[in-house]
Motif scaffolding. Structure first.
Motif, PDB file in Angstrom:
ATOM      1  N   LEU A   2       0.873  -1.044  -0.055  1.00 48.38           N
ATOM      2  CA  LEU A   2       0.069  -0.213   0.065  1.00 48.38           C
ATOM      3  C   LEU A   2       0.753   1.358   0.111  1.00 48.38           C
ATOM      4  CD1 LEU A   2      -2.749  -1.001   2.593  1.00 48.38           C
ATOM      5  CD2 LEU A   2      -3.054  -0.905   0.059  1.00 48.38           C
ATOM      6  N   GLU A   3       0.458   2.235  -0.735  1.00 46.70           N
ATOM      7  CA  GLU A   3       1.214   3.447  -0.784  1.00 46.70           C
ATOM      8  C   GLU A   3       0.650   4.138   0.265  1.00 46.70           C
ATOM      9  OE1 GLU A   3       1.450   7.716  -3.566  1.00 46.70           O
ATOM     10  OE2 GLU A   3       0.399   6.003  -4.232  1.00 46.70           O
ATOM     11  N   VAL A   4       1.758   4.892   0.953  1.00 46.29           N
ATOM     12  CA  VAL A   4       1.545   5.865   2.146  1.00 46.29           C
ATOM     13  C   VAL A   4       1.198   7.397   1.524  1.00 46.29           C
ATOM     14  CG1 VAL A   4       2.515   7.086   4.289  1.00 46.29           C
ATOM     15  CG2 VAL A   4       3.079   4.618   3.742  1.00 46.29           C
ATOM     16  N   ALA A   5      -0.084   7.742   1.851  1.00 48.65           N
ATOM     17  CA  ALA A   5      -0.443   9.165   1.490  1.00 48.65           C
ATOM     18  C   ALA A   5      -0.042  10.108   2.269  1.00 48.65           C
ATOM     19  CB  ALA A   5      -2.176   8.942   1.151  1.00 48.65           C
ATOM     20  N   LYS A   7       2.087  10.656   6.297  1.00 48.22           N
ATOM     21  CA  LYS A   7       2.831  10.254   7.282  1.00 48.22           C
ATOM     22  C   LYS A   7       3.041  11.126   8.356  1.00 48.22           C
ATOM     23  CE  LYS A   7       7.530   7.897   8.272  1.00 48.22           C
ATOM     24  NZ  LYS A   7       6.755   6.400   8.506  1.00 48.22           N
ATOM     25  N   GLU A  27       0.377   6.401   9.869  1.00 48.98           N
ATOM     26  CA  GLU A  27       0.324   6.628   8.476  1.00 48.98           C
ATOM     27  C   GLU A  27      -0.953   6.376   7.917  1.00 48.98           C
ATOM     28  OE1 GLU A  27       3.228   3.373   7.020  1.00 48.98           O
ATOM     29  OE2 GLU A  27       4.811   4.952   7.639  1.00 48.98           O
ATOM     30  N   TYR A  29      -2.876   5.386   4.423  1.00 46.70           N
ATOM     31  CA  TYR A  29      -2.646   4.899   3.225  1.00 46.70           C
ATOM     32  C   TYR A  29      -3.541   5.454   1.896  1.00 46.70           C
ATOM     33  CZ  TYR A  29      -0.835   1.156   6.000  1.00 46.70           C
ATOM     34  OH  TYR A  29       0.222   0.492   7.088  1.00 46.70           O
ATOM     35  N   ASP A  30      -3.048   5.642   0.892  1.00 48.62           N
ATOM     36  CA  ASP A  30      -3.574   6.020  -0.264  1.00 48.62           C
ATOM     37  C   ASP A  30      -4.861   5.359  -0.605  1.00 48.62           C
ATOM     38  OD1 ASP A  30      -3.984   7.836  -2.428  1.00 48.62           O
ATOM     39  OD2 ASP A  30      -3.263   6.008  -3.943  1.00 48.62           O
ATOM     40  N   TYR A  65       1.928  12.524   0.393  1.00 47.14           N
ATOM     41  CA  TYR A  65       2.553  12.244  -1.026  1.00 47.14           C
ATOM     42  C   TYR A  65       4.065  12.479  -1.167  1.00 47.14           C
ATOM     43  CZ  TYR A  65      -2.360  10.965  -1.810  1.00 47.14           C
ATOM     44  OH  TYR A  65      -3.491  10.380  -1.775  1.00 47.14           O
ATOM     45  N   GLY A  66       4.977  12.194  -0.010  1.00 51.46           N
ATOM     46  CA  GLY A  66       6.118  12.560  -0.218  1.00 51.46           C
ATOM     47  C   GLY A  66       6.733  13.937  -0.094  1.00 51.46           C
ATOM     48  N   THR A 194      -8.432   9.657  -1.178  1.00 50.51           N
ATOM     49  CA  THR A 194      -8.033   9.310   0.372  1.00 50.51           C
ATOM     50  C   THR A 194      -8.797  10.192   1.173  1.00 50.51           C
ATOM     51  OG1 THR A 194      -5.867   8.717  -0.611  1.00 50.51           O
ATOM     52  CG2 THR A 194      -6.151   9.271   1.926  1.00 50.51           C
TER      53      THR A 194
END
Length: 255
Positions: A2-5, A7, A27, A29-30, A65-66, A194
């Motif tokens: 799963l992508e972390v949207a 954090k 966290e 998740y997306d 998203y980073g 999300t």
């Protein structure tokens, strides 16, 4: 995987001597619905506003998203407002503007989109939330539940990846609460958004959440699926979900 949207890392916030958050980490998740719950006065809305960049924490990080939310340039912040939008508890609509003008406000004022085009986009997003035909009304002519749906349409108008909801069902009757619950589920399932929801409504939270976090005494004391939360042996969680959402937590729990 799963992508972390989102954090959140060791977030701390105090107002004077009142410590609101004392090391909050989790966290999101997306494309999930993540519900943050806890008794009144535990700083749920403050947490949401920090994630959204509306309030600056005293310490810690929020990565969306980073991107480090509190290291963005002014130009990057404007773009960030299109990736993550915020639905205020009361809707925060402009009383002097028509419904469609409220929904299209960001498009016209910040994106420079012509009014005719912006109005068509507003009508489309109003239709998604079940408010066809309200374009020319003013907020004062709508019910509380309708105003909240207008606010959601406004959030959708920039096509964000993530939407933050501050007590979306507060003050609504059970029928309108169910309508809002179904709408949030639709945003996730059909539009792949999300959704992060702050709520005091236990029944609503269990209907919509993929995962839940319980915030108390400045920290996240439990996190997991609704099934995990229901089976939790944590005394704070047990007392909270067993029908005392507004009363004081009487069991001890160290900060």
């Amino acid at each position: 995987m799963l992508e972390v949207a989102i954090k959140v890392e060791n977030l701390k916030k105090a107002f004077g001597e009142k410590v609101v958050h004392n090391g909050v980490s989790f966290e999101v998740y997306d494309r999930e619905i993540f519900v943050i719950m806890g008794p009144s006065g535990t700083g749920k809305s403050v947490l949401l506003k920090q994630i959204s960049g509306l309030i600056t924490p005293d310490d810690g990080k929020v990565i969306v998203y980073g991107k480090d939310v509190f290291s963005l340039s002014e130009e990057e912040k404007l773009k960030f407002r299109e990736e993550l939008t915020y639905v205020f508890q009361g809707g925060a609509l402009f009383d002097s503007l028509k419904v469609w003008e409220n929904v299209a406000f960001f498009l016209i004022e910040n994106k420079g989109i012509p009014e005719d085009e912006a109005k068509e986009k507003a009508k489309y997003y109003l239709s998604l939330v079940g408010l066809e035909g309200t374009e020319e009304h003013y907020p004062s002519e709508l019910s509380g539940g309708m105003r909240k749906r207008v606010a959601i349409a406004r959030a959708l108008c920039v096509n964000p990846r993530c939407i933050m909801f501050d007590e979306p069902t507060s003050g609504l009757d059970p029928v309108m609460t169910a309508i809002l619950d179904r709408l949030i589920l639709k945003l996730k399932n059909d539009l792949h958004k999300t959704c992060v929801v702050v709520s005091h409504d236990i029944q609503s939270a269990f209907r919509i959440a993929d995962r839940m976090a319980i915030l108390w005494n400045g920290k996240i004391v439990e996190i997991g699926t609704p099934e995990k939360i229901k089976l939790s042996e944590n005394p704070v969680v047990k007392q909270f979900i067993n029908g005392l959402p507004e009363g004081p937590i009487t069991v001890g729990y160290e900060r």
